[in-house]
Motif scaffolding. Structure first.
Motif, PDB file in Angstrom:
ATOM      1  N   TRP A  14     -46.599  -4.773 -12.124  1.00  0.00           N
ATOM      2  CA  TRP A  14     -46.412  -6.076 -12.500  1.00  0.00           C
ATOM      3  C   TRP A  14     -46.874  -6.989 -11.627  1.00  0.00           C
ATOM      4  O   TRP A  14     -47.405  -8.136 -12.075  1.00  0.00           O
ATOM      5  N   ASP A  15     -46.981  -6.777 -10.332  1.00  0.00           N
ATOM      6  CA  ASP A  15     -47.926  -7.546  -9.378  1.00  0.00           C
ATOM      7  C   ASP A  15     -49.223  -7.695  -9.344  1.00  0.00           C
ATOM      8  O   ASP A  15     -50.062  -8.878  -9.446  1.00  0.00           O
ATOM      9  N   THR A  16     -49.985  -6.592 -10.296  1.00  0.00           N
ATOM     10  CA  THR A  16     -51.338  -6.441 -10.360  1.00  0.00           C
ATOM     11  C   THR A  16     -51.540  -7.512 -11.603  1.00  0.00           C
ATOM     12  O   THR A  16     -52.593  -8.349 -11.674  1.00  0.00           O
ATOM     13  N   PHE A  17     -50.504  -7.464 -12.551  1.00  0.00           N
ATOM     14  CA  PHE A  17     -50.860  -8.621 -13.765  1.00  0.00           C
ATOM     15  C   PHE A  17     -50.749  -9.864 -13.235  1.00  0.00           C
ATOM     16  O   PHE A  17     -51.335 -10.956 -13.597  1.00  0.00           O
ATOM     17  N   TRP A  18     -49.732 -10.039 -12.435  1.00  0.00           N
ATOM     18  CA  TRP A  18     -49.348 -11.549 -12.171  1.00  0.00           C
ATOM     19  C   TRP A  18     -50.461 -11.992 -11.215  1.00  0.00           C
ATOM     20  O   TRP A  18     -50.948 -13.110 -11.376  1.00  0.00           O
ATOM     21  N   ASN A  24     -47.045 -14.760 -17.907  1.00  0.00           N
ATOM     22  CA  ASN A  24     -45.803 -14.566 -19.219  1.00  0.00           C
ATOM     23  C   ASN A  24     -45.224 -13.256 -19.089  1.00  0.00           C
ATOM     24  O   ASN A  24     -45.885 -12.256 -19.637  1.00  0.00           O
ATOM     25  N   PRO A  25     -44.120 -12.994 -18.705  1.00  0.00           N
ATOM     26  CA  PRO A  25     -43.484 -11.653 -18.705  1.00  0.00           C
ATOM     27  C   PRO A  25     -43.577 -10.757 -20.049  1.00  0.00           C
ATOM     28  O   PRO A  25     -43.901  -9.639 -19.940  1.00  0.00           O
ATOM     29  N   LEU A  26     -43.591 -11.484 -21.173  1.00  0.00           N
ATOM     30  CA  LEU A  26     -43.641 -10.905 -22.314  1.00  0.00           C
ATOM     31  C   LEU A  26     -45.002 -10.397 -22.728  1.00  0.00           C
ATOM     32  O   LEU A  26     -45.060  -9.205 -23.182  1.00  0.00           O
ATOM     33  N   GLU A  27     -45.990 -11.184 -22.265  1.00  0.00           N
ATOM     34  CA  GLU A  27     -47.314 -10.649 -22.299  1.00  0.00           C
ATOM     35  C   GLU A  27     -47.584  -9.330 -21.470  1.00  0.00           C
ATOM     36  O   GLU A  27     -48.413  -8.541 -21.778  1.00  0.00           O
ATOM     37  N   VAL A  28     -46.907  -9.538 -20.236  1.00  0.00           N
ATOM     38  CA  VAL A  28     -47.296  -8.350 -19.337  1.00  0.00           C
ATOM     39  C   VAL A  28     -46.834  -7.047 -20.020  1.00  0.00           C
ATOM     40  O   VAL A  28     -47.593  -6.058 -20.168  1.00  0.00           O
ATOM     41  N   ILE A  29     -45.481  -7.199 -20.596  1.00  0.00           N
ATOM     42  CA  ILE A  29     -44.777  -5.949 -21.325  1.00  0.00           C
ATOM     43  C   ILE A  29     -45.779  -5.661 -22.350  1.00  0.00           C
ATOM     44  O   ILE A  29     -45.969  -4.431 -22.687  1.00  0.00           O
ATOM     45  N   GLN A  31     -48.954  -5.802 -22.918  1.00  0.00           N
ATOM     46  CA  GLN A  31     -50.077  -5.326 -22.559  1.00  0.00           C
ATOM     47  C   GLN A  31     -49.834  -3.674 -21.915  1.00  0.00           C
ATOM     48  O   GLN A  31     -50.437  -2.830 -22.168  1.00  0.00           O
ATOM     49  N   ILE A  32     -48.847  -3.697 -21.237  1.00  0.00           N
ATOM     50  CA  ILE A  32     -48.267  -2.280 -20.556  1.00  0.00           C
ATOM     51  C   ILE A  32     -47.938  -1.560 -22.142  1.00  0.00           C
ATOM     52  O   ILE A  32     -48.077  -0.539 -21.883  1.00  0.00           O
ATOM     53  N   ASN A 131     -59.627  -9.020 -16.666  1.00  0.00           N
ATOM     54  CA  ASN A 131     -61.038  -8.833 -16.180  1.00  0.00           C
ATOM     55  C   ASN A 131     -60.734  -7.170 -15.901  1.00  0.00           C
ATOM     56  O   ASN A 131     -59.804  -6.484 -16.022  1.00  0.00           O
ATOM     57  N   SER A 132     -62.104  -6.622 -15.693  1.00  0.00           N
ATOM     58  CA  SER A 132     -62.161  -5.095 -15.465  1.00  0.00           C
ATOM     59  C   SER A 132     -61.413  -4.689 -14.257  1.00  0.00           C
ATOM     60  O   SER A 132     -60.925  -3.565 -14.495  1.00  0.00           O
ATOM     61  N   SER A 133     -61.290  -5.430 -13.084  1.00  0.00           N
ATOM     62  CA  SER A 133     -60.493  -4.859 -12.171  1.00  0.00           C
ATOM     63  C   SER A 133     -58.832  -4.817 -12.361  1.00  0.00           C
ATOM     64  O   SER A 133     -58.524  -3.799 -11.819  1.00  0.00           O
ATOM     65  N   VAL A 134     -58.520  -5.690 -12.956  1.00  0.00           N
ATOM     66  CA  VAL A 134     -56.909  -5.610 -13.365  1.00  0.00           C
ATOM     67  C   VAL A 134     -56.934  -4.299 -14.186  1.00  0.00           C
ATOM     68  O   VAL A 134     -55.893  -3.501 -14.195  1.00  0.00           O
ATOM     69  N   LEU A 135     -57.538  -4.136 -15.220  1.00  0.00           N
ATOM     70  CA  LEU A 135     -57.589  -3.065 -16.087  1.00  0.00           C
ATOM     71  C   LEU A 135     -57.725  -1.753 -15.515  1.00  0.00           C
ATOM     72  O   LEU A 135     -56.693  -0.966 -15.569  1.00  0.00           O
ATOM     73  N   GLU A 136     -58.309  -1.541 -14.825  1.00  0.00           N
ATOM     74  CA  GLU A 136     -58.806  -0.438 -13.830  1.00  0.00           C
ATOM     75  C   GLU A 136     -57.680  -0.141 -13.031  1.00  0.00           C
ATOM     76  O   GLU A 136     -57.040   0.992 -13.010  1.00  0.00           O
ATOM     77  N   ARG A 137     -57.110  -1.061 -12.189  1.00  0.00           N
ATOM     78  CA  ARG A 137     -55.847  -0.853 -11.314  1.00  0.00           C
ATOM     79  C   ARG A 137     -54.611  -0.406 -11.983  1.00  0.00           C
ATOM     80  O   ARG A 137     -53.933   0.440 -11.770  1.00  0.00           O
ATOM     81  N   VAL A 138     -54.382  -1.087 -13.223  1.00  0.00           N
ATOM     82  CA  VAL A 138     -53.222  -0.786 -14.040  1.00  0.00           C
ATOM     83  C   VAL A 138     -53.159   0.494 -14.395  1.00  0.00           C
ATOM     84  O   VAL A 138     -52.383   1.319 -14.527  1.00  0.00           O
ATOM     85  N   ILE A 139     -54.413   0.884 -15.085  1.00  0.00           N
ATOM     86  CA  ILE A 139     -54.640   2.166 -15.585  1.00  0.00           C
ATOM     87  C   ILE A 139     -54.114   3.409 -14.598  1.00  0.00           C
ATOM     88  O   ILE A 139     -53.542   4.268 -14.584  1.00  0.00           O
ATOM     89  N   ASP A 140     -54.947   3.031 -13.236  1.00  0.00           N
ATOM     90  CA  ASP A 140     -54.699   4.013 -12.174  1.00  0.00           C
ATOM     91  C   ASP A 140     -53.308   3.950 -11.919  1.00  0.00           C
ATOM     92  O   ASP A 140     -52.864   5.274 -11.537  1.00  0.00           O
ATOM     93  N   ILE A 141     -52.519   3.194 -11.782  1.00  0.00           N
ATOM     94  CA  ILE A 141     -51.101   3.047 -11.435  1.00  0.00           C
ATOM     95  C   ILE A 141     -50.301   3.866 -12.516  1.00  0.00           C
ATOM     96  O   ILE A 141     -49.374   4.712 -12.004  1.00  0.00           O
ATOM     97  N   ILE A 142     -50.458   3.582 -13.662  1.00  0.00           N
ATOM     98  CA  ILE A 142     -49.834   4.261 -14.925  1.00  0.00           C
ATOM     99  C   ILE A 142     -50.150   5.745 -14.737  1.00  0.00           C
ATOM    100  O   ILE A 142     -49.144   6.610 -14.993  1.00  0.00           O
ATOM    101  N   ASP A 143     -51.374   5.994 -14.669  1.00  0.00           N
ATOM    102  CA  ASP A 143     -51.513   7.420 -14.391  1.00  0.00           C
ATOM    103  C   ASP A 143     -51.009   8.104 -13.483  1.00  0.00           C
ATOM    104  O   ASP A 143     -50.738   9.213 -13.443  1.00  0.00           O
TER     105      ASP A 143
END
Length: 497
Positions: A14-18, A24-29, A31-32, A131-143
């Motif tokens: 969540w923090d990474t998206f912010w 926007n919380p709905l947009e975060v949800i 994308q997740i 951007n690519s850094s947000v995408l990578e960080r979120v993928i790493d955390i979810i994984d």
């Protein structure tokens, strides 16, 4: 429930998206949701491949075929297990140019035309990770989150949904889980019943009903019951595509393979194909004020002539239920005592032509911090032939949380007592006095009061006798007090000279 470690990992997502610019919380949800869906697709194909290896047969209709997509990229690269090891920049290009077009345009065809609830709601998927850094960080955390337990994925997603901190549009707000739990337990869904929420949002009611049914004794051994559970039992409608995506993903992560979660403007669309289709309706419809008559389905207006959405939803529930079907729905207090002809007609309809079982009054802070509206839960059974003898009322004073915006957990709650007393509403509850927290009211008394269903109309209040002092005695005490003040002031002046 998820443990503190998983909760901390979700908070990091969540923090990474912010910090990455999506606030926007709905947009975060949303994308997740796409990322979890991609992970789920890969797991499903891996499971199919393992099964094929054991049986010696080919995987039929693979989600990710062996060839390339229309832009020349191998479908295998779109699998979570493959792309998670790609470079940051390559991942971002893959998502922008291949994965999202795949979700929008090709997924249905890849599954040989079988349009699952999930692939259907991905048709207008949008990739908004900046951007690519947000995408990578979120993928790493979810994984890194352990989601092997059946309940973990659902609990994890539900924890994310709890972060939707602002009310939605059109009077939508998320129903607290403990209130949903109470309504599900009181209606006690049964294995082969068709269950519907016509204003499904995040599908919280359907998820709870599914969890309740999963514990049924024959669920895992009765294949017919299991197939019904996965493909026919749960129906949800909403007219917000983002909520449809989130709601269907919530169901998927709670283990329901293909619920019927569809786009429908419940008050505007005709209901001939849905009429008398459901055994149980669980709902907290939005209280959005009034609609124009031309925007309301004619079959609802034939039941009640009104523009009020809360009354139209009640009419809709009656129309959708099978005879013998049950409903538990949250309504604003105004439905219980409103003086318009439509209010009275609808309450009379519930009491005289169907079976109104109970009115559970909720404290006004239940939906804080989203709204301070006073509400109640109506429990009724569609009969088309009456059946109301007595209506059971319960005055909930505590739902286990403080009633201010903080909603701090409290040591006690009335909700367990509500459930226990509801089970005995036709026996021991009949002996209770009107001064108790729950009591019965006869149909004839309700009719004599213009079908008013507000609890305070029937509740008797006991007043404790208080003895006040005589006026002369009070005046004498005031004079003495005044004299003490004057004397004290004089003494103070002497000290200052």
């Amino acid at each position: 429930m998820i443990n503190g470690t998983v909760r901390a990992q979700v908070d990091k997502v969540w923090d990474t998206f912010w910090t990455g610019g999506i606030s926007n919380p709905l947009e975060v949800i949303e994308q997740i949701t796409y990322l979890l869906f991609l992970k789920r697709l890969d797991e499903a194909q891996t499971s199919a491949e393992n099964r094929a290896n054991r049986t010696g047969k080919q995987v039929s209709n693979p989600i990710f075929p062996a060839d390339t997509d229309p832009r020349g990229r191998s479908y295998g690269d779109l699998r979570w297990s493959k792309f998670k090891d790609f470079s940051r920049e390559e991942k971002f290009i893959l998502f922008s140019e291949h994965i999202f077009p795949f979700l929008r345009d090709e997924l249905t065809q890849q599954s040989n035309g079988e349009d699952s609830t999930y692939s259907h709601h991905m048709k207008d998927a949008r990739f908004t990770i900046p951007n690519s850094s947000v995408l990578e960080r979120v993928i790493d955390i979810i994984d890194g989150i352990d989601m092997t337990g059946r309940d973990t994925k659902g609990d994890l997603y539900e924890y994310m949904l709890s972060k939707i901190a602002s009310a939605g549009t059109n009077g939508q707000f998320r129903t607290p889980r403990h209130i949903i739990d109470l309504m599900v337990q009181m209606t006690d869904p049964q294995p082969m019943e068709v269950i519907c929420d016509p204003a499904s949002g995040t599908c919280g009611f359907l998820v709870r009903a599914a969890e309740h049914l999963w514990d049924s004794p024959d669920m895992l051994t009765d294949q017919k019951q299991l197939n019904f559970y996965h493909y026919e039992q749960f129906h949800g409608y909403d007219f917000d595509n983002t909520m449809l995506r989130i709601g269907s993903m919530n169901m998927l992560l709670h283990g329901v393979e293909n619920p019927v979660i569809t786009y429908r403007d419940s008050l505007a669309d005709l209901h001939s194909t849905e009429e008398e289709k459901y055994n149980l309706i669980l709902a907290n419809p939005p209280f959005a004020g009034s609609l124009d008559y031309e925007n309301v389905a004619k079959d609802l207006l034939s039941l009640v002539k009104t523009k009020k959405t809360e009354l139209l939803f009640l009419a809709l529930f009656i129309r959708l239920l099978k005879p013998g079907g049950r409903a538990a729905v949250i309504v604003p207090d105004g439905v219980l005592f409103g003086s318009s002809k439509a209010h009275k007609d609808l309450r009379k309809l519930l009491v005289e032509q169907h079976k109104l079982d109970a009115v559970v009054k909720l404290p006004s802070g239940v939906f804080k911090p989203y709204a301070g509206v006073s509400t109640a839960i109506l429990f009724f059974t569609k009969t088309n032939s009456g059946g109301t003898d007595n209506v059971w009322f319960y005055d909930v004073k505590s739902d286990g949380f403080s009633l201010d915006d903080k909603r701090t957990p409290l040591a006690s709650s009335d909700l367990t007592d509500v459930l226990e007393r509801y089970k005995t509403r036709t026996t021991t509850e009949a002996e209770r006095a009107r001064t108790d927290q729950s009591f019965l009211v006869t149909k004839s008394e309700i009719a004599e009061n213009g079908y008013d269903l507000s609890l305070n109309r029937y509740k008797e209040v006991e007043y404790d006798e208080v003895e006040h002092k005589a006026p002369a005695e009070i005046i004498a005490e005031l004079e003495l007090l005044e004299k003490e003040i004057v004397d004290g002031m004089a003494e103070l002046k002497d000290l200052l000279r």
